[in-house]
Motif scaffolding. Sequence first.
Motif, PDB file in Angstrom:
ATOM      1  N   LYS A   1       4.361   5.946  -5.279  1.00 14.63           N
ATOM      2  CA  LYS A   1       4.328   6.198  -6.722  1.00 14.63           C
ATOM      3  C   LYS A   1       3.575   7.488  -7.027  1.00 14.63           C
ATOM      4  N   GLU A   2       2.562   7.791  -6.177  1.00 13.56           N
ATOM      5  CA  GLU A   2       1.802   9.026  -6.343  1.00 13.56           C
ATOM      6  C   GLU A   2       2.487  10.214  -5.673  1.00 13.56           C
ATOM      7  N   LYS A   3       3.117   9.942  -4.529  1.00 10.69           N
ATOM      8  CA  LYS A   3       3.778  10.997  -3.749  1.00 10.69           C
ATOM      9  C   LYS A   3       5.235  10.594  -3.508  1.00 10.69           C
ATOM     10  N   PRO A   4       6.141  11.053  -4.357  1.00  8.60           N
ATOM     11  CA  PRO A   4       7.560  10.658  -4.242  1.00  8.60           C
ATOM     12  C   PRO A   4       8.170  10.945  -2.869  1.00  8.60           C
ATOM     13  N   ALA A   5       7.609  11.912  -2.130  1.00  7.43           N
ATOM     14  CA  ALA A   5       8.157  12.220  -0.809  1.00  7.43           C
ATOM     15  C   ALA A   5       8.068  11.028   0.131  1.00  7.43           C
ATOM     16  N   MET A   6       7.153  10.087  -0.197  1.00  6.63           N
ATOM     17  CA  MET A   6       7.005   8.879   0.633  1.00  6.63           C
ATOM     18  C   MET A   6       8.250   8.004   0.620  1.00  6.63           C
ATOM     19  N   LEU A   7       9.138   8.233  -0.360  1.00  3.40           N
ATOM     20  CA  LEU A   7      10.364   7.433  -0.403  1.00  3.40           C
ATOM     21  C   LEU A   7      11.173   7.571   0.881  1.00  3.40           C
ATOM     22  N   GLY A   8      11.050   8.730   1.515  1.00  2.37           N
ATOM     23  CA  GLY A   8      11.768   8.946   2.765  1.00  2.37           C
ATOM     24  C   GLY A   8      11.384   7.934   3.828  1.00  2.37           C
ATOM     25  N   TRP A   9      10.116   7.526   3.816  1.00  2.00           N
ATOM     26  CA  TRP A   9       9.667   6.527   4.797  1.00  2.00           C
ATOM     27  C   TRP A   9      10.387   5.210   4.559  1.00  2.00           C
ATOM     28  N   PHE A  10      10.511   4.831   3.268  1.00  2.00           N
ATOM     29  CA  PHE A  10      11.196   3.575   2.929  1.00  2.00           C
ATOM     30  C   PHE A  10      12.670   3.637   3.307  1.00  2.00           C
TER      31      PHE A  10
ATOM     32  N   GLY B   1      10.402   4.240  -8.222  1.00  2.00           N
ATOM     33  CA  GLY B   1      10.283   5.392  -9.110  1.00  2.00           C
ATOM     34  C   GLY B   1      10.248   6.687  -8.315  1.00  2.00           C
ATOM     35  N   GLU B   2      10.521   7.777  -9.053  1.00  2.00           N
ATOM     36  CA  GLU B   2      10.499   9.106  -8.409  1.00  2.00           C
ATOM     37  C   GLU B   2       9.068   9.457  -8.007  1.00  2.00           C
TER      38      GLU B   2
ATOM     39  N   GLU C   1       0.829  -1.207   0.000  1.00  2.00           N
ATOM     40  CA  GLU C   1       0.000   0.000   0.000  1.00  2.00           C
ATOM     41  C   GLU C   1       0.865   1.260   0.000  1.00  2.00           C
ATOM     42  N   LYS C   2       1.943   1.218   0.767  1.00  2.00           N
ATOM     43  CA  LYS C   2       2.826   2.386   0.823  1.00  2.00           C
ATOM     44  C   LYS C   2       3.610   2.531  -0.478  1.00  2.00           C
ATOM     45  N   VAL C   3       3.866   1.413  -1.155  1.00  2.00           N
ATOM     46  CA  VAL C   3       4.517   1.486  -2.463  1.00  2.00           C
ATOM     47  C   VAL C   3       3.636   2.258  -3.435  1.00  2.00           C
ATOM     48  N   ALA C   4       2.322   1.935  -3.415  1.00  2.00           N
ATOM     49  CA  ALA C   4       1.365   2.626  -4.292  1.00  2.00           C
ATOM     50  C   ALA C   4       1.327   4.119  -3.958  1.00  2.00           C
ATOM     51  N   GLN C   5       1.341   4.423  -2.659  1.00  2.00           N
ATOM     52  CA  GLN C   5       1.328   5.835  -2.242  1.00  2.00           C
ATOM     53  C   GLN C   5       2.594   6.556  -2.709  1.00  2.00           C
TER      54      GLN C   5
END
Length: 500
Positions: free
Chosen positions: A464-473, A499-500, A458-462
């Motif tokens: 992809k829409e919001k690149p800032a979420m990469l920080g969580w990963f 992805g970005e 689910e967070k992967v999908a998020q």
Amino acid sequence: MSAPALVDTRTPNEAHFFPGEDHPWELVIGLEVHAQVTSEAKLFSGSSTGFGAEQNSHVSLVDAAMPGMLPVINEHCVRQAVKTGLGLNAQINKKSAFDRKNYFYPDLPQGYQISQLYHPIVGEGVVQVQVGPDKKGDFESVEIGVERLHLEQDAGKSMHDQHPTMSYVDLNRSGVALMEIVSKPDIRSIDEAKAYVTKLRSILRYLGTCDGNMDQGSMRADVNVSVRKPGGEFGTRCEIKNVNSIRFMGQAIDYEARRQIDILEEGGKIDQETRLFDPVKGETRSMRSKEEAHDYRYFPDPDLLPLEFDDAYVETIRAELPELPDEKRARFQANGLSEYDASILVADKAVGDYYEQVAEGRDAKLAANWTINDLLGALNKAGTDLADSPVSAAQLGGIIDLIKADTISGKIAKDVFEIIWNEGGDPAKIVEDRGMAQVTDTGAIEAAVDEIIAANPEKVAQAKEKPAMLGWFVGQVMKATGGKANPKAVNDLLRAKIGE
């Protein structure tokens, strides 16, 4: 001592205003800074100037004003005054003379002070101060004029709390050489006053002409304060004597300015007087009516010939001048530092020297960040000085080397710093012995990345829409690897897979 000359050199639009009932008030400040000359002997005798000695143990027959004793000028103090004048971009007077200032000094046995009223050793100069930083990290450059610098002898110390009916006198300071540095009334705010004294102390320390230790009394200020309507005539000034803390000086000016404004707005007038600041109550109180030069009955000291030297003498001293704060700041900025970082680093000579050892052969900005944020931050938190720092410049430089070599991450570097702060040791050995080196094996990092991605669709999908979420990963991968994964490798893999 002598009051700043009342010549206005600043325009109203440069001023800082105090609020008033109908119209704002302009603050006008002049400072007389007394700086003890760095010298092993006093101005007119060979007695020691060491601080903290037993009372009355540093007193010669000259200091005690015994009959027939004559003063002899200390040439080293003369050189120190000339050096200070050069450091202040001031006029050096090749002929100067000493005067007697007559006043009741219970702690100066001769009954008068040897000073320089009519012919000071140093004339007009200028101090460039940086006021700030503001919220954006910017500084305002303000030019404060110096009216004069003269040499004089200090008085001793009277102690009124040692006996119920008598006062004790310690003459150890009696005759110690002082430089009185008199500013022009160019200062228009509390921040400017504090910045001026801070800069002046920094220059003196760079020059080695005064240690600037205000808590020991080797640097203190008399503060002349007045208020006026913007651009109007100078108001009546009051002098606040012997302020020995930059923080207290700010408090004293604030209280005194508001006191004068209240009196004037109620229709009263300001009495010219000398006042003292009570740091406990945070207020000034009247000490005595203000004396003028004629009240002291100055006259040339008959025991001392005028001081005379030539251009060659001055140029010899000029050749000894070190790099001063403004020059060092400009060099640091030319090397890529911001004005903020450079200003912080040059304010204290010891800090600037420490930084240069850390930065030698390394990234200047990274060295500045670690010196300012980590080292100075830790020292401030611990309430200690750089001289007592448990982390040497070589050790801090070693941490930076490990970061640049990708041996450790910035996060791990902070852990290494903490270990050295508490236990000491070599950074590289600490990292090796404790297994703190970061993981650079892309295979091991990729495995951790894949595991986190698989567990959080689910967070992967998020993301992809919001690149800032990469920080969580990134945080999750670092957590899974104990903070040892190379952050750049983690970011690169996540961008490739999500992805970005």
